[in-house]
Enzyme design. Structure first.
Site, PDB file in Angstrom:
ATOM      1  CG  ASP A  13      34.664  37.166  36.575  1.00 11.19           C
ATOM      2  OD1 ASP A  13      35.488  38.503  36.938  1.00 11.19           O
ATOM      3  OD2 ASP A  13      33.356  37.920  36.079  1.00 11.19           O
ATOM      4  CB  SER A  14      35.306  35.255  39.864  1.00 14.15           C
ATOM      5  OG  SER A  14      34.713  36.726  39.415  1.00 14.15           O
ATOM      6  CB  CYS A  77      38.620  38.756  37.053  1.00  9.90           C
ATOM      7  SG  CYS A  77      38.220  38.570  38.775  1.00  9.90           S
ATOM      8  CD  GLU A 158      26.954  37.785  40.871  1.00 10.86           C
ATOM      9  OE1 GLU A 158      26.801  36.744  41.375  1.00 10.86           O
ATOM     10  OE2 GLU A 158      28.545  37.941  41.124  1.00 10.86           O
ATOM     11  CB  CYS A 190      35.525  45.033  40.785  1.00  9.51           C
ATOM     12  SG  CYS A 190      34.385  43.782  40.804  1.00  9.51           S
ATOM     13  CG  HIS A 192      30.967  42.083  39.057  1.00  5.25           C
ATOM     14  ND1 HIS A 192      31.737  41.559  39.263  1.00  5.25           N
ATOM     15  CD2 HIS A 192      29.288  41.418  39.551  1.00  5.25           C
ATOM     16  CE1 HIS A 192      31.760  40.420  39.513  1.00  5.25           C
ATOM     17  NE2 HIS A 192      29.605  40.612  39.534  1.00  5.25           N
TER      18      HIS A 192
HETATM   19  N1  DGL Z   1      34.875  40.405  38.459  1.00  5.43           N
HETATM   20  C1  DGL Z   1      35.419  40.327  40.115  1.00  5.43           C
HETATM   21  C2  DGL Z   1      36.476  41.344  39.718  1.00  5.43           C
HETATM   22  O1  DGL Z   1      36.487  42.087  38.707  1.00  5.43           O
HETATM   23  C3  DGL Z   1      34.984  40.460  41.167  1.00  5.43           C
HETATM   24  C4  DGL Z   1      34.050  39.552  41.655  1.00  5.43           C
HETATM   25  C5  DGL Z   1      34.112  38.562  42.886  1.00  5.43           C
HETATM   26  O2  DGL Z   1      35.067  38.744  43.573  1.00  5.43           O
HETATM   27  O3  DGL Z   1      34.374  37.297  42.585  1.00  5.43           O
HETATM   28  O4  DGL Z   1      36.939  41.855  40.936  1.00  5.43           O
END
Ligand code: DGL
Length: 273
Positions: A13-14, A77, A158, A190, A192
């Site tokens: 993931d990012s 992600c 976060e 997303c 998150h």
């Molecule tokens: N977890 C990332 C996603 O699913 C979003 C977070 C980011 O912007 O890096 O898109």
């Protein structure tokens, strides 16, 4: 490279949001070892160009396959799935399965005949990619579709702002947006967002179905591993969690996403070049 069932599963993931997916994988598939890579040095992906995200995703996947000998890759992600999935799938075709977080979600939504209008919330880059409307209209043209970029949510979560007055206010202002009215399902596009799933369901008084990618992706991975005869029958080693940049704040946030303390190892794969 011939994948073998006792090799680990690479998840990236990012940053640490993808731990929601890794956690669902570890619960559903307790015999699998996970090697997680959170690209915290380049976080957030949500406002970067497709080209840049593609280059990050390719370097991470090379590391997971060649150095960590992973047997499958999960792009945990949405933003990286939108930008880089096709490239990675085509590059490693016939070698290892590459799973994104978007297709399992599309399948789950279109399988539900009660859903007539679906909304998607995601980062700016995921929304700008057009991947969700393209896939929904190809797979189920009669489904009404709407979407909204919700860029504040990932950083809000976060920072630990969820299940409180601030997150309620931010969520309410997004969910009351005209774009999201009249929906009977909402996709949390997303990784998150599973952390605010309950708040969103309460906002809708449970009258809107809320989908998050963690469990659907874990189920898809299980199905693929069994089909490819790659499912492990015993855990061969402990999970490993790498990050490309380390701060105490990441360590703290990790607890939010994994549910308990895990050890992050710093590994900046870009510095080795
Ligand atoms: N977890 C990332 C996603 O699913 C979003 C977070 C980011 O912007 O890096 O898109």
């Amino acid at each position: 490279m011939i994948a073998h069932k006792h090799q680990p599963i690479g998840v990236f993931d990012s940053g640490i949001g993808g731990l929601t997916v890794a956690n669902a994988v570890s619960k559903l598939l307790p015999n699998e070892q996970i090697v997680y890579f959170g690209d915290t040095a380049h976080l957030p992906y949500g406002d970067k160009s497709k080209e840049l995200i593609r280059s990050y995703a390719t370097t991470i996947t090379d590391f997971l396959l060649h150095e960590k000998k992973c047997k499958a890759i999960v792009i945990a992600c949405n933003t990286a799935s939108a930008a880089a999935y096709e490239v990675l799938r085509d590059t490693y075709k016939g070698l290892v399965p590459v799973i994104n977080v978007i297709d399992p979600m599309i399948e789950a939504v279109i399988a539900d005949e009660t859903i007539k209008k679906v909304g998607v919330i995601a980062t700016k880059t995921t929304i700008a990619s057009g991947v969700y409307p393209e896939k929904f209209s190809r797979r189920k043209p009669e489904l009404n579709y709407t979407e909204l970029a919700t860029p504040l949510l990932a950083s809000m979560i976060e920072e630990g702002y969820y299940n409180n007055n601030i997150s309620h206010a931010v969520l309410e202002s997004y969910l009351l947006n005209e774009a999201l009215q009249g929906i009977d399902a909402l996709v949390l596009a997303c990784t998150h967002y599973p952390l605010i799933k309950n708040e969103i369901s309460s906002f809708y008084k449970n009258n809107v179905k809320v989908f998050d990618s963690a469990e659907v992706v874990a189920r898809k991975l299980k199905w693929i591993l069994e089909k490819e005869n790659l499912a492990s029958d015993a855990k061969s080693a402990e999970d490993i969690f790498y990050v490309s940049d380390f701060t105490e704040s990441f360590a703290h946030t990790t607890r939010i996403f994994w549910g308990k303390e895990i050890r992050l190892e710093l590994n900046n794969i870009w510095k080795k070049d």
